[in-house]
Design a protein around this motif. Sequence first.
Motif, PDB file in Angstrom:
ATOM      1  N   PRO A  95      26.111 -22.975  16.891  1.00  0.00           N
ATOM      2  CA  PRO A  95      27.254 -23.670  16.298  1.00  0.00           C
ATOM      3  C   PRO A  95      27.329 -23.395  14.796  1.00  0.00           C
ATOM      4  O   PRO A  95      26.309 -23.311  14.118  1.00  0.00           O
ATOM      5  CB  PRO A  95      26.964 -25.143  16.562  1.00  0.00           C
ATOM      6  CG  PRO A  95      25.493 -25.219  16.778  1.00  0.00           C
ATOM      7  CD  PRO A  95      25.065 -23.890  17.320  1.00  0.00           C
ATOM      8  N   LEU A  96      28.531 -23.233  14.301  1.00  0.00           N
ATOM      9  CA  LEU A  96      28.733 -22.949  12.886  1.00  0.00           C
ATOM     10  C   LEU A  96      29.817 -23.879  12.361  1.00  0.00           C
ATOM     11  O   LEU A  96      30.914 -23.961  12.916  1.00  0.00           O
ATOM     12  CB  LEU A  96      29.168 -21.492  12.697  1.00  0.00           C
ATOM     13  CG  LEU A  96      29.517 -21.059  11.284  1.00  0.00           C
ATOM     14  CD1 LEU A  96      28.289 -21.121  10.385  1.00  0.00           C
ATOM     15  CD2 LEU A  96      30.080 -19.645  11.310  1.00  0.00           C
ATOM     16  N   ARG A  97      29.492 -24.604  11.302  1.00  0.00           N
ATOM     17  CA  ARG A  97      30.476 -25.437  10.616  1.00  0.00           C
ATOM     18  C   ARG A  97      30.543 -24.950   9.172  1.00  0.00           C
ATOM     19  O   ARG A  97      29.523 -24.777   8.524  1.00  0.00           O
ATOM     20  CB  ARG A  97      30.064 -26.906  10.612  1.00  0.00           C
ATOM     21  CG  ARG A  97      30.201 -27.556  11.964  1.00  0.00           C
ATOM     22  CD  ARG A  97      29.899 -29.014  11.873  1.00  0.00           C
ATOM     23  NE  ARG A  97      28.437 -29.140  11.763  1.00  0.00           N
ATOM     24  CZ  ARG A  97      27.804 -30.274  11.528  1.00  0.00           C
ATOM     25  NH1 ARG A  97      28.472 -31.375  11.349  1.00  0.00           N
ATOM     26  NH2 ARG A  97      26.497 -30.296  11.454  1.00  0.00           N
ATOM     27  N   ILE A  98      31.755 -24.740   8.688  1.00  0.00           N
ATOM     28  CA  ILE A  98      31.942 -24.276   7.327  1.00  0.00           C
ATOM     29  C   ILE A  98      32.696 -25.344   6.549  1.00  0.00           C
ATOM     30  O   ILE A  98      33.754 -25.814   6.982  1.00  0.00           O
ATOM     31  CB  ILE A  98      32.727 -22.942   7.286  1.00  0.00           C
ATOM     32  CG1 ILE A  98      31.935 -21.865   8.029  1.00  0.00           C
ATOM     33  CG2 ILE A  98      33.021 -22.532   5.849  1.00  0.00           C
ATOM     34  CD1 ILE A  98      32.651 -20.555   8.182  1.00  0.00           C
ATOM     35  N   TYR A  99      32.142 -25.721   5.405  1.00  0.00           N
ATOM     36  CA  TYR A  99      32.770 -26.676   4.509  1.00  0.00           C
ATOM     37  C   TYR A  99      33.142 -25.930   3.232  1.00  0.00           C
ATOM     38  O   TYR A  99      32.266 -25.479   2.511  1.00  0.00           O
ATOM     39  CB  TYR A  99      31.821 -27.831   4.176  1.00  0.00           C
ATOM     40  CG  TYR A  99      31.460 -28.656   5.380  1.00  0.00           C
ATOM     41  CD1 TYR A  99      32.208 -29.765   5.725  1.00  0.00           C
ATOM     42  CD2 TYR A  99      30.375 -28.309   6.168  1.00  0.00           C
ATOM     43  CE1 TYR A  99      31.882 -30.518   6.829  1.00  0.00           C
ATOM     44  CE2 TYR A  99      30.045 -29.062   7.281  1.00  0.00           C
ATOM     45  CZ  TYR A  99      30.801 -30.155   7.610  1.00  0.00           C
ATOM     46  OH  TYR A  99      30.466 -30.890   8.708  1.00  0.00           O
ATOM     47  N   ASP A 100      34.418 -25.790   2.989  1.00  0.00           N
ATOM     48  CA  ASP A 100      34.882 -25.132   1.766  1.00  0.00           C
ATOM     49  C   ASP A 100      35.110 -26.222   0.738  1.00  0.00           C
ATOM     50  O   ASP A 100      36.154 -26.858   0.702  1.00  0.00           O
ATOM     51  CB  ASP A 100      36.162 -24.362   2.049  1.00  0.00           C
ATOM     52  CG  ASP A 100      36.668 -23.607   0.836  1.00  0.00           C
ATOM     53  OD1 ASP A 100      36.043 -23.706  -0.242  1.00  0.00           O
ATOM     54  OD2 ASP A 100      37.700 -22.935   0.961  1.00  0.00           O
ATOM     55  N   HIS A 127      22.127 -26.124   6.977  1.00  0.00           N
ATOM     56  CA  HIS A 127      20.982 -25.232   7.146  1.00  0.00           C
ATOM     57  C   HIS A 127      21.146 -23.989   6.276  1.00  0.00           C
ATOM     58  O   HIS A 127      20.213 -23.216   6.118  1.00  0.00           O
ATOM     59  CB  HIS A 127      20.827 -24.832   8.607  1.00  0.00           C
ATOM     60  CG  HIS A 127      20.426 -25.972   9.466  1.00  0.00           C
ATOM     61  ND1 HIS A 127      21.327 -26.683  10.213  1.00  0.00           N
ATOM     62  CD2 HIS A 127      19.228 -26.550   9.658  1.00  0.00           C
ATOM     63  CE1 HIS A 127      20.694 -27.645  10.860  1.00  0.00           C
ATOM     64  NE2 HIS A 127      19.424 -27.596  10.539  1.00  0.00           N
ATOM     65  N   GLY A 128      22.339 -23.808   5.753  1.00  0.00           N
ATOM     66  CA  GLY A 128      22.607 -22.677   4.893  1.00  0.00           C
ATOM     67  C   GLY A 128      23.727 -22.994   3.929  1.00  0.00           C
ATOM     68  O   GLY A 128      24.605 -23.792   4.227  1.00  0.00           O
ATOM     69  N   ILE A 129      23.654 -22.375   2.762  1.00  0.00           N
ATOM     70  CA  ILE A 129      24.679 -22.569   1.738  1.00  0.00           C
ATOM     71  C   ILE A 129      25.077 -21.206   1.195  1.00  0.00           C
ATOM     72  O   ILE A 129      24.218 -20.394   0.859  1.00  0.00           O
ATOM     73  CB  ILE A 129      24.157 -23.429   0.575  1.00  0.00           C
ATOM     74  CG1 ILE A 129      23.793 -24.823   1.062  1.00  0.00           C
ATOM     75  CG2 ILE A 129      25.179 -23.501  -0.553  1.00  0.00           C
ATOM     76  CD1 ILE A 129      23.126 -25.669   0.011  1.00  0.00           C
ATOM     77  N   ILE A 130      26.381 -20.966   1.109  1.00  0.00           N
ATOM     78  CA  ILE A 130      26.907 -19.766   0.473  1.00  0.00           C
ATOM     79  C   ILE A 130      27.702 -20.228  -0.736  1.00  0.00           C
ATOM     80  O   ILE A 130      28.697 -20.941  -0.602  1.00  0.00           O
ATOM     81  CB  ILE A 130      27.803 -18.961   1.426  1.00  0.00           C
ATOM     82  CG1 ILE A 130      27.014 -18.533   2.661  1.00  0.00           C
ATOM     83  CG2 ILE A 130      28.391 -17.755   0.698  1.00  0.00           C
ATOM     84  CD1 ILE A 130      27.870 -17.891   3.738  1.00  0.00           C
ATOM     85  N   VAL A 131      27.231 -19.868  -1.910  1.00  0.00           N
ATOM     86  CA  VAL A 131      27.927 -20.212  -3.150  1.00  0.00           C
ATOM     87  C   VAL A 131      28.709 -18.984  -3.588  1.00  0.00           C
ATOM     88  O   VAL A 131      28.127 -17.923  -3.824  1.00  0.00           O
ATOM     89  CB  VAL A 131      26.940 -20.667  -4.246  1.00  0.00           C
ATOM     90  CG1 VAL A 131      27.682 -20.928  -5.555  1.00  0.00           C
ATOM     91  CG2 VAL A 131      26.182 -21.911  -3.805  1.00  0.00           C
ATOM     92  N   CYS A 132      30.030 -19.137  -3.672  1.00  0.00           N
ATOM     93  CA  CYS A 132      30.901 -18.020  -4.032  1.00  0.00           C
ATOM     94  C   CYS A 132      31.466 -18.219  -5.430  1.00  0.00           C
ATOM     95  O   CYS A 132      31.666 -19.349  -5.869  1.00  0.00           O
ATOM     96  CB  CYS A 132      32.065 -17.914  -3.053  1.00  0.00           C
ATOM     97  SG  CYS A 132      31.562 -17.607  -1.355  1.00  0.00           S
ATOM     98  N   THR A 139      11.560 -31.070   3.614  1.00  0.00           N
ATOM     99  CA  THR A 139      11.280 -29.772   4.221  1.00  0.00           C
ATOM    100  C   THR A 139      11.681 -28.615   3.329  1.00  0.00           C
ATOM    101  O   THR A 139      11.334 -27.483   3.605  1.00  0.00           O
ATOM    102  CB  THR A 139      12.007 -29.631   5.576  1.00  0.00           C
ATOM    103  OG1 THR A 139      13.405 -29.780   5.366  1.00  0.00           O
ATOM    104  CG2 THR A 139      11.510 -30.660   6.558  1.00  0.00           C
ATOM    105  N   GLY A 140      12.425 -28.852   2.286  1.00  0.00           N
ATOM    106  CA  GLY A 140      12.767 -27.775   1.363  1.00  0.00           C
ATOM    107  C   GLY A 140      14.216 -27.379   1.398  1.00  0.00           C
ATOM    108  O   GLY A 140      15.078 -28.153   1.777  1.00  0.00           O
ATOM    109  N   HIS A 141      14.465 -26.155   1.003  1.00  0.00           N
ATOM    110  CA  HIS A 141      15.818 -25.659   0.808  1.00  0.00           C
ATOM    111  C   HIS A 141      16.397 -25.050   2.079  1.00  0.00           C
ATOM    112  O   HIS A 141      15.688 -24.416   2.842  1.00  0.00           O
ATOM    113  CB  HIS A 141      15.828 -24.570  -0.263  1.00  0.00           C
ATOM    114  CG  HIS A 141      15.199 -24.977  -1.551  1.00  0.00           C
ATOM    115  ND1 HIS A 141      15.774 -25.890  -2.384  1.00  0.00           N
ATOM    116  CD2 HIS A 141      14.054 -24.602  -2.142  1.00  0.00           C
ATOM    117  CE1 HIS A 141      15.008 -26.051  -3.440  1.00  0.00           C
ATOM    118  NE2 HIS A 141      13.953 -25.285  -3.318  1.00  0.00           N
ATOM    119  N   PRO A 142      17.710 -25.190   2.253  1.00  0.00           N
ATOM    120  CA  PRO A 142      18.369 -24.411   3.301  1.00  0.00           C
ATOM    121  C   PRO A 142      18.477 -22.963   2.820  1.00  0.00           C
ATOM    122  O   PRO A 142      18.285 -22.677   1.644  1.00  0.00           O
ATOM    123  CB  PRO A 142      19.751 -25.063   3.400  1.00  0.00           C
ATOM    124  CG  PRO A 142      19.990 -25.602   2.043  1.00  0.00           C
ATOM    125  CD  PRO A 142      18.642 -26.030   1.515  1.00  0.00           C
TER     126      PRO A 142
END
Length: 107
Positions: A7-12, A31-36, A67-70
């Motif tokens: 499953p993938l959820r994207i929050y813009d 679980h993951g972050i993309i900074v643009c 637990t740390g960073h995504p």
Amino acid sequence: AGRISVPLRIYDVAGEERFRCSGVWDRIDPHGIIVCYDTTDAESYRSAQKRLQKCLQNPLLWGFGATGHPCTMLVGTKCDSNRKVVEYAIAKDYADELNIPFIECSS
């Protein structure tokens, strides 16, 4: 080989101030972050740096728990523009300092 569904959820969040408080990230639990950032806008790059620093320096503030960073990644957009002001090497060096992946893309 079998297939696995993920499953993938994207929050813009587009740098919105309301998403910088810890309560929102507690509910999202990424679980993951993309900074643009926009390679044609130096202020956009500086803002991305600030977001990354806050996120990576204090994972508890963002709701990531003990637990740390995504997984985190830096992405420069509009790399094909002739108005580019943030050079690839500058952002790549910064991402390397943070030990996170970096790419540029056209958007």
